[in-house]
Every structure is written in structure tokens, then in C-alpha cells.
Design an enzyme around this catalytic site. Structure first.
Site, PDB file in Angstrom:
ATOM      1  N   ASP A 200       5.292  -2.221  -1.711  1.00  0.00           N
ATOM      2  CA  ASP A 200       6.834  -2.637  -1.901  1.00  0.00           C
ATOM      3  C   ASP A 200       6.783  -4.274  -2.133  1.00  0.00           C
ATOM      4  OD1 ASP A 200       8.704  -0.782  -1.580  1.00  0.00           O
ATOM      5  OD2 ASP A 200       8.448  -0.614   0.612  1.00  0.00           O
TER       6      ASP A 200
ATOM      7  N   LYS B 184      11.863   9.002  -4.558  1.00  0.00           N
ATOM      8  CA  LYS B 184      10.578   8.490  -4.919  1.00  0.00           C
ATOM      9  C   LYS B 184       9.456   9.611  -5.033  1.00  0.00           C
ATOM     10  CE  LYS B 184      12.115   4.456  -2.832  1.00  0.00           C
ATOM     11  NZ  LYS B 184      12.155   3.381  -1.324  1.00  0.00           N
TER      12      LYS B 184
ATOM     13  N   GLN C 283      10.087   3.123   4.460  1.00  0.00           N
ATOM     14  CA  GLN C 283      11.491   3.071   4.053  1.00  0.00           C
ATOM     15  C   GLN C 283      12.390   2.155   4.966  1.00  0.00           C
ATOM     16  OE1 GLN C 283      12.464   4.327   1.226  1.00  0.00           O
ATOM     17  NE2 GLN C 283      14.558   3.349   1.438  1.00  0.00           N
TER      18      GLN C 283
END
Ligand SMILES: NC(=O)c1ccc[n+]([C@@H]2O[C@H](COP(=O)([O-])OP(=O)(O)OC[C@H]3O[C@@H](n4cnc5c(N)ncnc54)[C@H](OP(=O)(O)O)[C@@H]3O)[C@@H](O)[C@H]2O)c1
Length: 286
Positions: A121, A54, A98
Site C-alpha cells: 500500500d 483485490k 484493509q
């Protein structure tokens, strides 16, 4: 006849190029450069790879990024403190924590603490609520990527029967809502579903998000259907999805490969969400 491959790698590249152009335009206009901070807690090797990918993807398109690596024993209070400081930092537009997290950390508490405007997200209850009420602000990356791929290949959804296998908050539930929003008739399946085989055999669109190889066998695939394989299963021979790809591709009309299908789309949509968060926070039209 062999199915047409839904090329996530190529489509993701196009999205990245678009994001890069938009970032350059923002810089030329004197705006702040979009910035993403990822928090990784502990040493999960898969998380390490995902976060690194990412970060690299951000750098390629001109998005600034930072990774905060916290020790496995980090307490909930400590992690919330990091999130509070990032929420208050005007130079940060996107915050990503994460998953998975060590057991002492409650993902739902952590996700709720991230400012909904910086939640790239799309897991904050505000953002999920908006998605469910048909007025989305941030769409979770994997489901968003799936929808872009279906649209790019001109796959009609209205009135078609879709089977989504897996009901996680990250993939299965949101993708079901998005398909429903496009007027598909959706059956959301899970580990307690009876006759999964029959449900899949009826489906014109199948999204498999389970995490078990061969959940969808060739025999279950309906002729001329569309197969989206979200699964990522690392076997000795390499990465495979949840679908028996060699057999399924002989019956389906369209299918995503693993790797090179949904995976690259997920990362591209994270860049897209970060760009949009930076625009929203700086009052720039998306
Ligand atoms: N390509 C990408 O970018 C990407 C992104 C995210 C995830 N993934 C991959 O997608 C897969 C799913 O991820 P996730 O986070 O959604 O997983 P998850 O949270 O573990 O959820 C798995 C789901 O599959 C269901 N399930 C398990 N066994 C089943 C069976 N035999 N038949 C029908 N349903 C079954 C479970 O049902 P219950 O709810 O009843 O337990 C659950 O709803 C994983 O391989 C993950 O690595 C890929």
C-alpha cells in the site's frame, strides 16, 4: 465540446496484462509466485467488497492471494502478531491491512509494523519518507494510478497549476507530492480552505479526493482543464464521484468517469506493487 474521458478501465486492463506476463516469466525462471495476503478486520460491507475485488484481480493475473478475516473485537496485539508472522513468512511478498479498522486498532501502529519491503500500500513511514524525499520505493496505489493515467494520455504537468482537494495520507498528500515531482505548482486544499471555488477556477489540473458529491461544480471548472475525480460516493442512483460530471465534462479537456476512472487504476497498481515487492524480495531487477 465534451471532454476526453481518461479511461481507467482500459488502462488498468493494460497494466494487468503486463503484470500477468511478468508473473508468467517469473514462474518460468523458477522464482516463487508473487503472493499477497490481505487482512480484513470486522464486517464493514464496503471493505468486504474491496478485499474480494483485490483477491479476484490477483487471481486473474496469476498472483497468489489469501484473505485473513479477523473478528471485529481483534486486539492490537493479536493483529500485530498476524503481521509479524506474515513478515517472517518467505512465501508472502505483499501484506495489506484493509482500512478502515475498528476503533481499538491504531492504523499508524499497524502500518508501521508491516515490513516496508512487503508494504504494497506504500503507507509505511519508510516508504512515505522515500516518496517525500523524491526517491520512491512503493507509491500508494491510488496516487500512483492517477499519475499513470496522466502519463498515458500525455497530459503535460510541468509549470501547470494543480489543485488537489483533500489531504489524506492515502490520496491527497501523496498525489500532491507526485505532481510537485513533475514540476506542477500545487495547491493542497482541505475543509478549512477559504475560497475553494477560486482556487479550483484557477487550476489547470484538479484532483478531487473528498468523499462528497458535487464538491467541484460545473461553474468551478476552468475551460480546458484536466479533472481527476477520486471520490466514491454511493447514492441511491448508484456510484458518483466528487465532481458534477455532466457539467464539468462540457468545460474540461480531460476528465475521469466514476466508475471506470481512478477506481480500476487503484487495483491495477496494487498488482503492480505486489509484483515489484516479489521481485525485490527475490533480488530480481524490477
Ligand atoms: N477511487 C479509488 O480508488 C479511491 C481510493 C481511495 C479513496 N477514494 C475515495 O476518495 C474520497 C476521499 O478519500 P480519502 O480516504 O482521501 O478521504 P478522507 O481521509 O476522508 O479525507 C477527505 C479530505 O477531504 C477534505 N474535505 C472534506 N470536506 C471538504 C470540503 N468541503 N472542501 C474541501 N475539502 C474537504 C478533508 O479535509 P480535512 O483534512 O480538513 O478534514 C480531508 O482532507 C472518498 O470518496 C473515498 O471513497 C477512492
Amino acid at each position: 465540446m465534451s471532454a476526453i474521458l481518461l479511461d481507467g478501465k482500459k488502462t488498468a486492463e493494460e497494466i494487468r496484462e503486463w503484470v500477468q506476463t511478468e508473473v508468467s516469466a517469473m514462474i518460468r525462471a523458477g522464482c516463487r509466485v508473487p503472493r499477497l495476503t490481505a487482512i480484513r478486520v470486522g464486517d464493514d460491507p464496503a471493505s468486504e467488497v474491496y478485499v474480494r475485488n483485490k483477491k479476484n484481480a490477483c487471481e486473474q493475473v496469476g498472483i497468489e492471494s489469501e484473505v485473513r478475516i479477523l473478528p471485529e473485537r481483534t486486539s492490537q496485539e493479536e493483529l500485530l502478531h498476524h503481521i509479524d508472522s506474515l513478515n517472517a513468512d518467505e512465501s508472502v511478498h505483499g501484506i495489506l491491512v484493509q482500512l478502515p479498522l475498528p476503533p481499538q486498532l491504531k492504523p499508524e501502529v499497524i502500518q508501521e509494523r508491516v515490513s516496508p519491503l512487503k508494504d504494497v500500500d506504500g503507507f509505511h513511514p519508510d516508504n512515505l519518507g522515500r516518496l517525500f524525499s523524491g526517491n520512491p520505493r512503493v507509491v500508494p496505489c491510488t496516487p500512483a494510478g492517477i499519475m499513470v493515467l496522466l502519463e498515458k494520455y500525455g497530459i503535460p504537468l510541468e509549470g501547470r497549476r494543480a489543485a488537489v482537494i483533500g489531504r489524506s495520507n492515502i490520496v491527497g498528500k501523496p498525489v500532491s507530492i507526485l505532481l510537485l515531482g513533475k514540476n506542477a505548482t500545487v495547491t493542497l486544499c482541505h475543509s478549512k480552505t477559504r475560497d475553494l471555488r477560486e482556487v479550483v477556477r484557477e487550476a489547470e489540473i484538479v484532483v478531487a479526493a473528498v468523499g462528497k458529491p458535487n464538491t467541484v461544480t460545473g461553474e468551478m471548472v476552468r475551460k480546458d482543464s484536466v479533472i481527476i475525480d477520486v471520490g466514491m460516493n454511493r447514492l441511491e442512483g448508484g456510484l458518483v464521484g466528487d465532481v458534477d460530471f455532466p457539467k464539468a465534462k462540457e468545460k474540461a479537456a480531460y476528465i475521469t468517469p466514476v466508475p471506470g476512472g481512478v477506481g480500476p487504476m487503484t487495483v491495477a497498481m496494487l498488482l503492480h506493487n505486489t509484483l515489484n515487492a516479489a521481485k525485490r524480495l527475490q533480488q530480481i531487477d524490477p
